[in-house]
Scaffold this motif. Structure first.
Motif, PDB file in Angstrom:
ATOM      1  N   UNK A   1      -0.702  -6.335   2.549  1.00  0.00           N
ATOM      2  CA  UNK A   1      -1.208  -5.080   2.676  1.00  0.00           C
ATOM      3  C   UNK A   1      -1.408  -4.477   1.228  1.00  0.00           C
ATOM      4  N   UNK A   2      -2.819  -4.750   0.862  1.00  0.00           N
ATOM      5  CA  UNK A   2      -2.923  -4.282  -0.638  1.00  0.00           C
ATOM      6  C   UNK A   2      -4.245  -3.453  -0.446  1.00  0.00           C
TER       7      UNK A   2
ATOM      8  N   UNK B   1     -14.272   1.366  -7.746  1.00  0.00           N
ATOM      9  CA  UNK B   1     -13.433   1.014  -6.373  1.00  0.00           C
ATOM     10  C   UNK B   1     -12.408   0.168  -6.931  1.00  0.00           C
ATOM     11  N   UNK B   2     -11.040   0.396  -6.617  1.00  0.00           N
ATOM     12  CA  UNK B   2     -10.112  -0.221  -7.106  1.00  0.00           C
ATOM     13  C   UNK B   2      -8.966  -0.804  -6.134  1.00  0.00           C
ATOM     14  N   UNK B   3      -8.073  -1.686  -6.386  1.00  0.00           N
ATOM     15  CA  UNK B   3      -7.137  -2.185  -5.911  1.00  0.00           C
ATOM     16  C   UNK B   3      -5.555  -1.854  -6.125  1.00  0.00           C
ATOM     17  N   UNK B   4      -4.885  -1.435  -5.562  1.00  0.00           N
ATOM     18  CA  UNK B   4      -3.320  -1.140  -6.094  1.00  0.00           C
ATOM     19  C   UNK B   4      -2.220  -1.859  -5.265  1.00  0.00           C
TER      20      UNK B   4
ATOM     21  N   UNK C   1       0.941  -1.140  -0.113  1.00  0.00           N
ATOM     22  CA  UNK C   1      -0.011  -0.025  -0.133  1.00  0.00           C
ATOM     23  C   UNK C   1       0.897   1.269   0.123  1.00  0.00           C
ATOM     24  N   UNK C   2       1.856   1.179   0.665  1.00  0.00           N
ATOM     25  CA  UNK C   2       2.827   2.552   0.931  1.00  0.00           C
ATOM     26  C   UNK C   2       3.576   2.645  -0.417  1.00  0.00           C
ATOM     27  N   UNK C   3       3.885   3.733  -0.698  1.00  0.00           N
ATOM     28  CA  UNK C   3       4.862   4.285  -1.589  1.00  0.00           C
ATOM     29  C   UNK C   3       6.211   4.247  -0.986  1.00  0.00           C
TER      30      UNK C   3
END
Length: 461
Positions: A398-399, A412-415, A59-61
């Motif tokens: 953690x996505x 709604x999307x996932x990344x 999740x985190x950049x």
């Protein structure tokens, strides 16, 4: 036979552990007494075991790994106060080396200026403040009022842009997104421009899908506005995520100081600059783009220094770590790292698309090394948030799952961020874990609302 000696509490703790094995950790009142260093270490360590694994945090950049040599530089310089230029002049010089290197990377046409910041949030605040003050200078020179400034940006920006407008009394003119259009271009910006516009902010690598606004088109619009209407409206590029990606993956793509109206750029060293948090950078096209009224001079550390930051005391360690990366990797090294990330991102995108369950968003475009995806077709049994929860609960990934900004908030999307530590084997493992999570949800249905709230999501600036 002699009986076993009963140990008192102090002896037991010394031999076998500390008292917080059976007592609650201090959390409200200030402790009356201290403890041994080893006990304090164990206490903090035990607390952190309840957090997620940073290497599975997609999740985190923010950077979650650095080379041992870089970690040594950081550890040996945590005590060094960067702002004390009188005592630590080399740290200040290394900051300016980094500024000059970034100006070169972003194709600045000549002498420029800039500074390190506490991440891109501070850099954006400073850059936007300079836009406001330069606009104010122009208005006052023309003997016009300067009491109704506005700033134009898209709904694809990070929340820090809205914070700036609220904190510093600037009207935000936010261009909404729409389904299947997740960035902005000149046609979106044009209706919002007027004599009170202090600038336009464009994003290079959005948090939501990893794409870029049409920076070339917006620049051309601003040049036309200057020619036809006499309004010289500057363009700031928020390169928090993309500023260390585009120069290496897409070197021919024009988004930086090669475009005339781009007057300032921010970038996060602690994202794809590959440094631990928190370090950011603000670079101006030329020295005249920094409003003079925002520069302060002080000498109470023993030397007269010019300061242009919202913070004062801060550690020098991450500045030194950034310089380490620049000299360690160079253009060739950064290009290699970004290319490997991109290759693994493409492999993950291909796997998800070929599964038949997911639609991958925009991977044919210039994009950060990430995969933005959503369920393909209609699924009434579960949604992306359920998958995020199942992945976290089953395998510790953690996505994030999230809705896009207005007016695309029905989507709604996932990344999944592809990080430097993610190898091809992990790409395949993540693919399989996503497939297994979907199979579990096929059988049991979606998670409850309580379960969804427990899913770990988030981003870092």
């Amino acid at each position: 036979m002699q009986s076993m000696t009963k140990l008192n509490e102090a002896e037991a703790v010394a031999l076998f552990g500390n008292r917080f094995l059976t007592e609650m950790a201090p959390s409200t009142a200030f402790p009356e007494s201290g403890m041994r260093p080893l006990d304090a270490l164990r206490l903090v360590g035990a607390e952190l075991t309840m957090e997620g694994d940073p290497q599975r945090n997609l999740a985190t950049f923010v950077t979650t790994w650095m080379e041992p040599e870089a970690q040594r530089i950081i550890a040996e310089n945590l005590h060094r106060n960067f702002i004390d230029h009188a005592e630590y002049p080399i740290s200040a010089e290394i900051e300016q080396r980094c500024v000059r290197m970034l100006a070169d990377l972003f194709n600045a046409p000549g002498e420029t200026t800039g500074c390190r910041t506490q991440g891109s949030s501070e850099a954006i605040m400073l850059g936007a403040l300079s836009l406001k003050w330069k606009w104010k200078e122009r208005r006052q020179a023309e003997k016009l009022s300067a009491d109704r400034p506005n700033l134009v940006f898209g709904g694809d920006v990070h929340v820090v842009w809205e914070k700036f407008c609220r904190y510093f009394d600037v009207e935000p003119r936010i261009v909404p997104l729409s389904e299947n259009k997740y960035t902005i271009g000149p046609e979106d910006v044009a209706p919002h421009l007027d004599e009170n516009t202090i600038g336009v902010a464009a994003v290079l690598g959005t948090t939501f899908t990893g794409h870029m606004d049409d920076i070339v088109g917006i620049n051309e619009l601003l040049l036309e506005v200057k020619k036809q209407r006499g309004l010289d409206i500057p363009l700031h590029v928020d390169g928090a995520s993309g500023g260390f990606v585009w120069p290496f993956l897409y070197p021919d793509s024009k988004w930086d100081f090669r475009l005339e109206q781009v007057r300032s750029i921010n970038v996060s060293g602690h994202k794809y600059g590959l440094v631990y948090p928190g370090i950011g950078w603000l670079i101006f096209r030329e020295t005249a783009d920094l409003a003079k009224d925002l520069v302060f001079y002080e000498n109470y550390l023993g030397k007269t220094d010019a300061t242009f930051t919202l913070n004062f005391s801060t550690g020098a360690a991450m500045v030194l770590a950034q310089y380490y990366n620049f000299v360690r990797l160079g253009r060739a090294g950064y290009t290699y790292v970004m290319s490997q990330l991109q290759e693994n991102a493409r492999a993950l995108a291909t796997n998800l698309r070929e599964s038949g369950r997911f639609e991958v968003i925009g991977d044919e475009l210039e994009q950060l090394p990430l995969v933005a995806f959503r369920l393909a077709g209609k699924n009434n049994a579960y949604d992306e948030s359920d998958i995020a929860w199942q992945l976290s609960a089953e395998r510790g990934w953690m996505v994030p799952a999230y809705t896009l900004p207005p007016n695309a908030d029905k989507v709604k999307i996932m990344r999944a961020l592809v990080k430097e530590t993610m190898n091809r084997e992990q790409v395949e493992r993540l693919t399989q874990d996503i497939a297994d999570a979907c199979k579990t949800l096929d059988h049991k249905g979606g998670a409850t609302q309580t379960e969804r709230e427990k899913a770990k999501t988030g981003t870092g600036y």
